[in-house]
Scaffold this motif. Structure first.
Motif, short mmCIF file in Angstrom:
data_model
loop_
_atom_site.label_atom_id
_atom_site.label_comp_id
_atom_site.label_asym_id
_atom_site.label_seq_id
_atom_site.Cartn_x
_atom_site.Cartn_y
_atom_site.Cartn_z
N LEU A 236 -8.64 6.70 -4.48
CA LEU A 236 -8.12 8.04 -4.79
C LEU A 236 -6.61 8.01 -5.00
CD1 LEU A 236 -10.06 10.43 -2.36
CD2 LEU A 236 -10.47 10.04 -4.79
N THR A 237 -5.90 7.25 -4.16
CA THR A 237 -4.45 7.22 -4.32
C THR A 237 -4.06 6.47 -5.59
OG1 THR A 237 -4.17 5.22 -2.97
CG2 THR A 237 -4.05 7.32 -1.82
N SER B 199 0.84 -1.20 0.00
CA SER B 199 0.00 0.00 0.00
C SER B 199 0.88 1.25 0.00
CB SER B 199 -0.95 -0.01 1.19
OG SER B 199 -0.26 -0.04 2.43
N ARG C 186 -5.83 6.50 -8.32
CA ARG C 186 -6.06 7.49 -9.37
C ARG C 186 -4.84 8.40 -9.50
NH1 ARG C 186 -8.02 8.14 -13.91
NH2 ARG C 186 -8.70 10.30 -13.87
N PHE D 24 -12.66 3.60 -0.80
CA PHE D 24 -12.77 4.93 -1.39
C PHE D 24 -11.43 5.67 -1.42
CE2 PHE D 24 -13.51 9.53 -0.78
CZ PHE D 24 -14.19 9.80 -1.96
N TYR D 25 -10.76 5.70 -0.26
CA TYR D 25 -9.52 6.47 -0.19
C TYR D 25 -8.37 5.79 -0.94
CZ TYR D 25 -11.92 9.50 3.09
OH TYR D 25 -12.81 10.38 3.66
N SER D 26 -8.34 4.47 -0.87
CA SER D 26 -7.34 3.75 -1.68
C SER D 26 -7.51 4.10 -3.15
CB SER D 26 -7.50 2.24 -1.57
OG SER D 26 -7.49 1.85 -0.23
N HIS E 178 -7.49 -0.25 -10.39
CA HIS E 178 -8.48 0.81 -10.21
C HIS E 178 -9.87 0.33 -10.65
CE1 HIS E 178 -10.52 4.75 -10.90
NE2 HIS E 178 -9.99 4.95 -9.72
#
Lengths: 201, 201
Positions: free
Chosen positions: B162-163, B41, B165, B158-160, B148
């Motif tokens: 974004l990263t 991660s 992206r 959700f936050y993963s 993705h």
DNA sequence: GTCGACATGTAACCAGTTACATGATTAA
DNA sequence: TTAATCATGTAACTGGTTACATGTCGAC
């Protein structure tokens, strides 16, 4: 305090050493000058060592015959030591630059770290942070655009111009991402707000 | 060997400590697990500490009351120590994440370093390096696109997402830059070749 | 029977930062 | 007179890595 020198054969040195050598590629310089130059060039995409480290790195490089040191006495200023790359230094630098598998790139993007841990944050704090970041990146982007405009046709700065282009594309990508991320987070907040108004408890 | 604990007030800890805390946000884990999780991660946009450091960081966090340690005896496997974030730990993490001016982002982009020192290199070596880099980035980009696709509609991640992206936009920018840089360097070589054929001397 | 995953830890080392120390010159 | 720039350096520390050490289990 003994100075550990670099082996004459297969000189595996830390990247810092090669950075210093590379910067000396633009001419003889003092440790002080090197720090300045590093700060306004490679610090933006690599990193800039502390002054103290530059000094000790220079001593190591000198002891290994990669650079020569010349003491220059000055009347009005403290004496300076000017370092110059030797042919051996230049060869070591070239070999390192051209090596087959360069060290992998690394980054510490604390914005992404925060986003990744976003669920531990107050969403409003996250939004504020991203907005601030976006402004910051926009500024950098504009500055880079100006710089690029002045160097892009100067063949002396051909390679610098390439790295500045990289900065432009990166900041552009960053802006696009931050805008998109803000939209998504705001949208998500609209759908399921995490806490009714008032300051976070 | 004394363990230096973190002050209870104003706990200024190294970023590693917050990374560990943040990862513990997804549940109680052993040091071993933490290393795995970090590798897949945050290592991609921040960094992943050595195992040995995770262990010592956990001991420090435990001594400071940021995490609890529970020894779990196992029959088939060696014993493990499972760590869990305490409310104090979570509060410290939140405060750090939401702090007003986060540490500046840093990066070590050795590709850009090489390009910046490009005049010390054989242009052909530089071209080869950039082509290899381009291929590498294309691969990463494709992998990220796959990931993705599987994550983008899962609100749990959700936050993963974004990263990821961010990774997509960054790799895209990188590809565009590398292609452009290759073109410019090749064009320049065509205009004033640096050395007639044969291996570099 | 050897390799990889599981699981933790120590010791030695090195890279790099911060703070401290010195001291002259110039500009505000 | 205060601060910034020029110029170098030492000492103490910390963050982080590598290599070493130990031992089990399951799969091939």
């Amino acid at each position: 305090m003994t100075i550990r020198t670099y082996e004459t054969q297969a000189p595996v040195m830390p990247p810092t050493a090669y950075c210093v050598l590379g910067l000396l590629g633009s001419g003889p310089m003092s440790g002080y000058d090197l720090k300045q130059l590093a700060d306004q060039s490679i610090s933006h995409f690599y990193w800039s060592p502390a002054r103290s480290q530059i000094y000790s790195e220079l001593r190591r490089l000198a002891a290994s015959g990669m650079v020569t040191e010349e003491r220059i006495e000055q009347e009005t200023r403290p004496d300076k030591r000017v370092y110059e790359m030797t042919p051996r230094g230049r060869a070591a630098l070239k070999a390192w630059l051209e090596q087959d598998d360069p060290e992998p790139d690394t980054s510490k993007n604390s914005t992404l770290l925060r986003v990744f841990f976003g669920r531990e944050m107050d969403p409003q704090a996250l939004i504020r942070m991203l907005r601030a970041k976006l402004e910051e990146v926009r500024l950098v982007h504009r500055r880079l655009a100006d710089i690029h405009a002045t160097v892009q046709h100067d063949d002396q700065r051909f390679y610098s111009a390439l790295t500045i282009r990289a900065g432009l594309l990166h900041t552009a990508a960053n802006m696009a991402w931050a805008e998109e991320a803000l939209q998504k987070i705001e949208e998500r907040e609209r759908l399921h707000p995490s806490s009714a108004g008032g300051p976070a408890q």
